[in-house]
Design an enzyme around this catalytic site. Structure first.
Site, PDB file in Angstrom:
ATOM      1  CE  LYS A  72      -0.449   1.673  -4.228  1.00 30.20           C
ATOM      2  NZ  LYS A  72       0.971   2.173  -4.637  1.00 30.20           N
TER       3      LYS A  72
ATOM      4  CE  LYS B 121       7.894   2.755  -9.111  1.00 28.41           C
ATOM      5  NZ  LYS B 121       7.379   3.675  -8.385  1.00 28.41           N
TER       6      LYS B 121
ATOM      7  CD  GLU C 165       9.597   6.851  -8.866  1.00 26.42           C
ATOM      8  OE1 GLU C 165      10.005   6.667  -7.889  1.00 26.42           O
ATOM      9  OE2 GLU C 165       8.338   6.214  -9.119  1.00 26.42           O
TER      10      GLU C 165
ATOM     11  NE  ARG D  74      -4.193  -1.165   5.148  1.00 26.44           N
ATOM     12  CZ  ARG D  74      -3.676  -0.173   6.019  1.00 26.44           C
ATOM     13  NH1 ARG D  74      -3.038  -0.691   7.032  1.00 26.44           N
ATOM     14  NH2 ARG D  74      -4.238   0.694   6.003  1.00 26.44           N
TER      15      ARG D  74
ATOM     16  CG  HIS E 218      32.251  14.325  -7.633  1.00 27.76           C
ATOM     17  ND1 HIS E 218      33.485  15.076  -7.319  1.00 27.76           N
ATOM     18  CD2 HIS E 218      31.194  15.269  -8.209  1.00 27.76           C
ATOM     19  CE1 HIS E 218      33.402  16.383  -8.272  1.00 27.76           C
ATOM     20  NE2 HIS E 218      32.266  16.540  -8.543  1.00 27.76           N
TER      21      HIS E 218
ATOM     22  CD  GLU F 137       9.088   0.517  -5.594  1.00 23.79           C
ATOM     23  OE1 GLU F 137       8.767   1.072  -4.741  1.00 23.79           O
ATOM     24  OE2 GLU F 137       8.941   1.175  -6.706  1.00 23.79           O
TER      25      GLU F 137
ATOM     26  CB  CYS G 251      -0.345  -6.288   8.998  1.00 25.33           C
ATOM     27  SG  CYS G 251       1.174  -6.441   9.483  1.00 25.33           S
TER      28      CYS G 251
ATOM     29  CD1 TRP H  81       5.620  -5.894   4.379  1.00 26.12           C
ATOM     30  CD2 TRP H  81       6.184  -4.885   5.969  1.00 26.12           C
ATOM     31  NE1 TRP H  81       6.703  -5.221   4.045  1.00 26.12           N
ATOM     32  CE2 TRP H  81       7.432  -4.661   5.154  1.00 26.12           C
ATOM     33  CE3 TRP H  81       6.225  -4.429   7.199  1.00 26.12           C
ATOM     34  CZ2 TRP H  81       8.391  -3.999   5.369  1.00 26.12           C
ATOM     35  CZ3 TRP H  81       7.621  -3.568   7.546  1.00 26.12           C
ATOM     36  CH2 TRP H  81       8.426  -3.392   6.675  1.00 26.12           C
TER      37      TRP H  81
ATOM     38  CG  ASN I 136      -1.279  -2.358  10.870  1.00 24.57           C
ATOM     39  OD1 ASN I 136      -0.147  -2.293  10.565  1.00 24.57           O
ATOM     40  ND2 ASN I 136      -2.222  -1.291  10.103  1.00 24.57           N
ATOM     41  N   GLY I 137       1.241  -2.944  13.060  1.00 24.45           N
ATOM     42  CA  GLY I 137       1.968  -1.799  13.880  1.00 24.45           C
ATOM     43  C   GLY I 137       3.032  -2.653  14.502  1.00 24.45           C
TER      44      GLY I 137
HETATM   45  C1  G6P Z   1       5.562   2.721   0.042  1.00 26.37           C
HETATM   46  C2  G6P Z   1       5.261   2.113  -1.552  1.00 26.37           C
HETATM   47  C3  G6P Z   1       5.514   3.253  -2.537  1.00 26.37           C
HETATM   48  C4  G6P Z   1       5.303   4.618  -1.840  1.00 26.37           C
HETATM   49  C5  G6P Z   1       5.863   4.963  -0.455  1.00 26.37           C
HETATM   50  C6  G6P Z   1       5.096   6.013   0.082  1.00 26.37           C
HETATM   51  O1  G6P Z   1       7.015   2.322  -0.100  1.00 26.37           O
HETATM   52  O2  G6P Z   1       5.639   1.129  -1.713  1.00 26.37           O
HETATM   53  O3  G6P Z   1       5.258   3.302  -3.713  1.00 26.37           O
HETATM   54  O4  G6P Z   1       5.770   5.825  -2.717  1.00 26.37           O
HETATM   55  O5  G6P Z   1       5.231   3.850   0.252  1.00 26.37           O
HETATM   56  O6  G6P Z   1       3.764   6.092   0.366  1.00 26.37           O
HETATM   57  P1  G6P Z   1       2.520   7.297   0.327  1.00 26.37           P
HETATM   58  O7  G6P Z   1       1.418   6.377   0.394  1.00 26.37           O
HETATM   59  O8  G6P Z   1       2.766   8.070   1.646  1.00 26.37           O
HETATM   60  O9  G6P Z   1       2.712   7.956  -1.083  1.00 26.37           O
END
Ligand code: G6P
Length: 609
Positions: A604, A485, A481, A27, A504, A488, A2, A75, A99-100
């Protein structure tokens, strides 16, 4: 998560608040709201479900004109993301944004309910509004009321309060997630970070954990957890630090994918002496790689996968044993750590709650703390003994791209420095690796030639309900990764697997409808991966192979598509191969009409655990 904002202005502030919130949408964007004091100090709010655009519509239909106000972009944690649960939460005495998470909200709610308080929302935040109101109704001033309530709240939170009739006062509190104060001329600001405040001021004071602040238009008084006045030094934020525009790109994600040759080059220039062909670390490290017996890495999300690739590098190039874990597990596992070893943290934002908690745990265990961060003013940066910055610039797309490749670049430089210090790399080895790194931005630019081939896969991938990613060695974390992606931003279920693990379990999934993306640059593991590909092909799986010219020639198998990348050395290959992985997810999601910059349910910067 947030984003929160507060402004003590000279004229109507609602538009400014929305502008600041736009910069905090990374956020969360489940709902948004603004509260101001209208004529005579009367509290008014406008709130809307969904992204900020919906709130803007409401404000245009029913404008607010108050010169003091607070705002929020949410959020959702407690309560569905609808208008009723949208912040600010208010009583007749005050409005609050949060926030939190207030962890003891249940017991506080029961206590208030027993006293006859009725709740309008399912949020934990409303408890704060009601507790402070209760104190004010007893005759306390807003400052006394907040001072009385803060020690009762458990959890990690940042709060901003606006009080009915108090046209020259905002109160902000920080217990965990960051909160910054902006200093203007006859105006003052509060925001989750300096990014939000950048349009208004470049003079910012970061609250320390436990601080709370009483703002008027002419200054701020900061108190610590115990209520004692404290001084916190304002900082100047260099202009342009947070500028981010989409340019000619349709999405920030596309722009950030395309920026990678440049930002990786910029990061390299910081870590490599081009003239001597040596790695030069930008800061003196408060430990010696030579004497380390082991190191640990923790991080979350994409940053964790960067750490996982780095484990291969540190172990191979520096023969340094690395333990790695996702931060949310590391912090509660409470691993034993021998004093004086290295704990390395990787984070774009430098604010991720679990990574920060792991950092604090490692610090308490007597570890040397080194953080690879993108936001150099972040809490993690401030709490680390040393930082190794990534110079990716502001990353707006929620799905991390350029921060990832910059993290990898820095981590590889650190692994080379460790190898040199430990005597496992010679002068010549270092020079060769540096040469490969220097060639990397050029190879990345060349790699964009594969984009049309990737775009042509849209239809096949968009039709899939599941996608499997396979890789060995450093291509294995890249497979993880890639799957992340795709999940997401396209919401297609995807799994990353170590190619050797296929038999396996996941092999049971393979049929004609399952695309299998194999990341296999030409390296010492190629033959092994080819065997796994044969196993997929034998069962009718549709293979998308990402390799180089030599790999394509040696593999020589029928595939749905073969993406031929420029040739890179196996060590730097994972940085280069991040590009096709990102482009596959991006084009699939765009083809499916998804919001790639702000995918559903994500944020993010994750400042809750
Ligand atoms: C969230 C973001 C990701 C990021 C992760 C860790 O899940 O959507 O893109 O990799 O947080 O965030 P940081 O700021 O610690 O790299």
């Amino acid at each position: 998560m947030c984003g929160i904002v507060g402004i003590l202005g000279k004229s109507a502030v609602a538009t400014q608040i929305v502008d600041a919130l736009k910069r905090l949408e990374y956020r969360g964007y489940d709902s948004a709201g603004v509260a101001t004091l209208e004529d005579g100090g009367r509290l008014e709010r406008r709130r809307a479900e969904g992204k900020l655009g919906n709130l803007e519509v409401k404000l245009s239909e029913a404008p607010l004109s108050g010169a003091i106000g607070i705002g929020h972009t949410r959020w959702a944690t407690h309560g569905r993301p609808n208008e009723r649960n949208a912040h600010p939460h208010a009583t007749e005495k005050l409005a609050v944004v949060h926030n939190g998470i207030i962890e003891n909200f249940r017991e506080l709610k029961e206590e208030l309910q027993a006293e006859g308080v009725r709740f309008e929302t399912e949020t934990d935040t409303e408890i704060v509004a009601q507790l402070v109101t209760k104190e004010i109704l007893k005759g306390k001033s807003p400052v006394e009321a907040v001072a009385g309530v803060l020690p009762r709240l458990r959890g990690a939170f940042a709060l901003a309060f606006l009080f009915a009739g108090e046209e020259d006062q905002l109160i902000g509190a920080r217990h965990g997630p960051p909160l910054a104060i902006g200093h203007g001329e006859g105006e003052m600001y509060l925001g989750s970070d300096a990014v939000a405040l950048a349009p208004f001021t470049d003079e910012v004071t970061y609250l320390e954990d436990g601080d709370w602040a009483v703002l008027s238009r002419h200054g701020v008084q900061i108190r610590d957890l115990k209520g004692r006045p404290v001084e916190r030094k304002p900082q100047r934020i260099p202009s342009g630090t947070f500028m981010a525009e989409k340019g000619n790109h349709r999405h920030f994600m596309a722009k950030e994918i395309y920026e990678q040759p440049e930002v990786v080059g910029r990061t390299l220039a910081h870590y490599v002496d081009f003239a001597t062909g040596r790695v030069k670390l930008p800061a003196t490290l408060p430990f010696d790689f030579k004497t380390l017996k082991r190191m640990s890495i923790s991080a979350c999300g994409t940053a964790y996968y960067a750490g996982l690739i780095a484990k291969y590098w540190f172990e191979r190039l520096a023969r340094l044993p690395v333990e790695i874990d996702v931060a949310s597990e590391f912090r509660y596992r409470e691993p034993p750590m021998d004093e004086g070893e290295l704990a390395l943290f990787v984070s774009q934002s430098g604010e991720t709650a679990d990574t920060l908690a792991s950092l604090r745990y490692a610090k308490a265990q007597g570890q040397h703390i080194l953080s690879v961060v993108n936001v150099q003013t972040s809490t993690m940066a401030r709490e680390s003994a040393a930082i190794a910055p990534t110079l990716a610039g502001t990353e707006v797309g929620v799905a991390s791209t350029k921060a990832f490749t910059c993290q990898l670049t820095v981590l590889l430089c650190l692994a080379i420095a460790a190898g040199r210090a430990r005597g496992t790399l010679s002068d010549k080895d270092e020079a060769e690796l540096v040469d490969e790194l220097i060639r990397l931005p050029g190879l990345m630019a060349e790699a964009f030639k594969v984009e049309p081939r990737i775009e042509a896969l849209n239809r096949d991938l968009a039709r899939a309900t599941d996608v499997l990613y396979l890789g060995r060695g450093t291509s294995y974390p890249l497979a993880l990764e890639g799957a992340l992606k795709l999940k997401e931003i396209s919401y297609i279920h995807a799994e990353g697997y170590a190619a050797g693990e296929l038999k396996h379990g996941p092999i049971a999934l393979i049929d004609e409808d399952l695309p299998v993306i194999v990341i296999a640059p030409h390296d010492h593991l190629l033959e092994k991966t080819v065997s796994n590909m044969q196993e997929v092909a034998a069962r009718g799986g549709k293979i998308v192979l990402v390799t180089d010219a030599r790999g394509a020639e040696e593999i020589g198998m029928d595939t749905l598509a073969t993406i031929v990348m420029p040739t890179a050395s196996p060590t730097v290959a994972p940085i280069l191969y991040a590009l096709p992985i990102q482009l596959i997810a991006y084009h699939t999601a765009v083809f499916m009409g998804k919001d790639v910059d702000q995918p559903r349910n994500l944020a993010k910067s994750v400042t809750v655990e």
